[in-house]
Design an enzyme around this catalytic site. Structure first.
Site, PDB file in Angstrom:
ATOM      1  CG  ASP A  37      -3.800   1.510  11.546  1.00  0.00           C
ATOM      2  OD1 ASP A  37      -3.996   1.611  12.771  1.00  0.00           O
ATOM      3  OD2 ASP A  37      -3.077   0.636  11.042  1.00  0.00           O
ATOM      4  CB  SER A  86      -3.077  -6.877   6.083  1.00  0.00           C
ATOM      5  OG  SER A  86      -2.708  -5.609   6.581  1.00  0.00           O
ATOM      6  NE  ARG A 114      -0.880   1.925  12.751  1.00  0.00           N
ATOM      7  CZ  ARG A 114      -0.086   0.910  12.508  1.00  0.00           C
ATOM      8  NH1 ARG A 114       1.119   0.859  13.081  1.00  0.00           N
ATOM      9  NH2 ARG A 114      -0.445  -0.053  11.691  1.00  0.00           N
ATOM     10  CG  ASP A 137      -2.034  -1.053   1.094  1.00  0.00           C
ATOM     11  OD1 ASP A 137      -2.348  -1.455  -0.039  1.00  0.00           O
ATOM     12  OD2 ASP A 137      -2.568  -1.466   2.137  1.00  0.00           O
TER      13      ASP A 137
END
Length: 390
Positions: free
Chosen positions: A121, A173, A92, A12
């Protein structure tokens, strides 16, 4: 236009780097946080530059990640939906904070990430960036581009000569850091089947783990892990070493159908060997040193703390306030907890603290009992009065 992209080197973000550059005619600054991923970052700067980045930041951030994010969550006993120790959600806000700092230093107009519109996210990056600088644009190329499937992303990568490590034979993922690993997608979407053996990244299959249990002793000072089996270590060293030991025994696996921020449920599997062991040890030590009312109140706040982390509200006033309460209790959380690791399980087998509230003479039913049993009977009478009917 200048954009700071959170870049992992996966499918990605590799495609996103090239697409953002073309879409916005922008200068792309790639930022990769080294927070103890199992993936090698040796070539990530070279790959980002080859894909079109004008500048690349690759920064070792495992120490501040553990100290400023994982440790407060550990001390708060934060588990989302009582299972997930949230290695990815805890990382994050750190990544967002550093992206904002780089954007300020480089004069960037926006930050960008590789999260999808249906994922957690994209919310966490948006909320964290907004809390730190609401004037920065937050771009989500995976939401905006016309590449609606992973196959179309692969095709885009082939067309533009973008090197990506993900293949159709590895459909998961995967997100990893020193605190744990998350694995989603592929066969895991079938909740009627167990995870395939190949999906697990860190931990041994409990059934194939050593046939003899192993004991480890974790030493804490003021709520912080400082020693393993009597050897003083930095927090990062301790977590790395404990990850290796606990993973060898298959400890730290979680398979959960969880409630996502955006409203639907999804299935994910997680591995957090060291975090699982540290959480069990810290909880046991607090149970030994905190009085009943304080302990129970703190336990009631743990799910709320976990929600704030999971929801992306790390930089909220409430999370800071809860940290104030939790940290005020940590001075007493000093001592040693011994765990036994065996085929995916862990058991507390010994505990000691100079601040222990346990009294053998009060607890024993043998000779030496110092408890006043008559006072206990009187207490039972008084305690039951609210339930008595006239």
């Amino acid at each position: 236009m200048k954009i700071v992209l959170a870049y992992s080197g996966g499918l990605d973000t590799s495609v996103a780097l090239h697409w953002l550059k073309e879409r916005y005619d922008a200068e792309i600054i790639a930022f990769c946080a080294d927070i103890g991923q199992i993936e090698s970052l040796d070539t990530i700067e070279e790959r980002a530059l080859r894909t079109g980045a004008s500048k690349v930041y690759v920064e070792p951030l495992a120490d501040p990640f553990l100290k400023d994010f994982a440790l407060p969550a550990l001390q708060a006993h934060a588990r989302y939906e009582n299972k997930y120790l949230m290695a990815a959600p805890l990382s994050r806000p750190l990544i967002a904070r550093r992206m904002v700092e780089i954007a300020h230093a480089e004069g960037a107009d926006a930050v960008a990430h590789g999260a999808t519109g249906k994922g957690n996210d994209q919310v966490r990056f948006f909320t964290s960036t907004t809390a730190l600088d609401s004037g920065l644009r937050v771009l989500a190329p995976v939401v905006d581009w016309p590449l609606t499937t992973r196959e179309s992303e692969f095709a885009y990568a082939r067309e533009h000569g973008i090197e990506v490590p993900v293949t159709r034979d590895n459909p998961y993922s995967i997100d990893t850091n020193i605190w744990g690993t998350s694995i989603e997608c592929g066969e895991l979407d079938d909740i009627g089947r167990p995870p395939p053996a190949r999906a697990w990244q860190l931990t041994a299959d409990p059934g194939s783990a050593p046939d003899r249990p192993e004991r480890v002793t974790i030493g804490f000072e003021a709520g912080t892990p400082v020693a393993l089996d009597g050897e003083r270590l930095t927090l990062t060293e301790l977590v790395r070493r404990l990850n290796s030991v606990a993973a060898r025994h298959g400890v730290g696996r979680v398979d959960i159908v969880e409630s996502r921020i955006v409203g639907f449920k999804s299935r994910g599997i997680y591995e957090a060997p060291a975090a699982t062991a540290l959480m069990a040890a810290h909880e046991e030590l607090e149970a030994l040193v905190l009085d009943r009312e304080t302990l129970h109140h703190k336990q009631s706040l743990a799910p709320r703390y976990a929600e704030l982390v999971y929801y992306g509200y790390w930089f909220s006033d409430l999370r800071r306030a809860l940290d104030g309460f939790v940290s005020s209790l940590q001075a007493a959380v000093t001592g040693d907890i011994t765990l036994e690791l065996y085929k995916g399980s862990l058991t507390v087998v010994a505990r000691q603290s100079p601040n222990s509230r346990y009294s053998g003479p009060l607890a024993t039913y043998e000779a030496g009992d110092t408890f006043d049993h008559r006072a206990g009977a009187a207490f039972a009478y008084v305690w039951s009065l609210p339930l008595a009917r006239p």
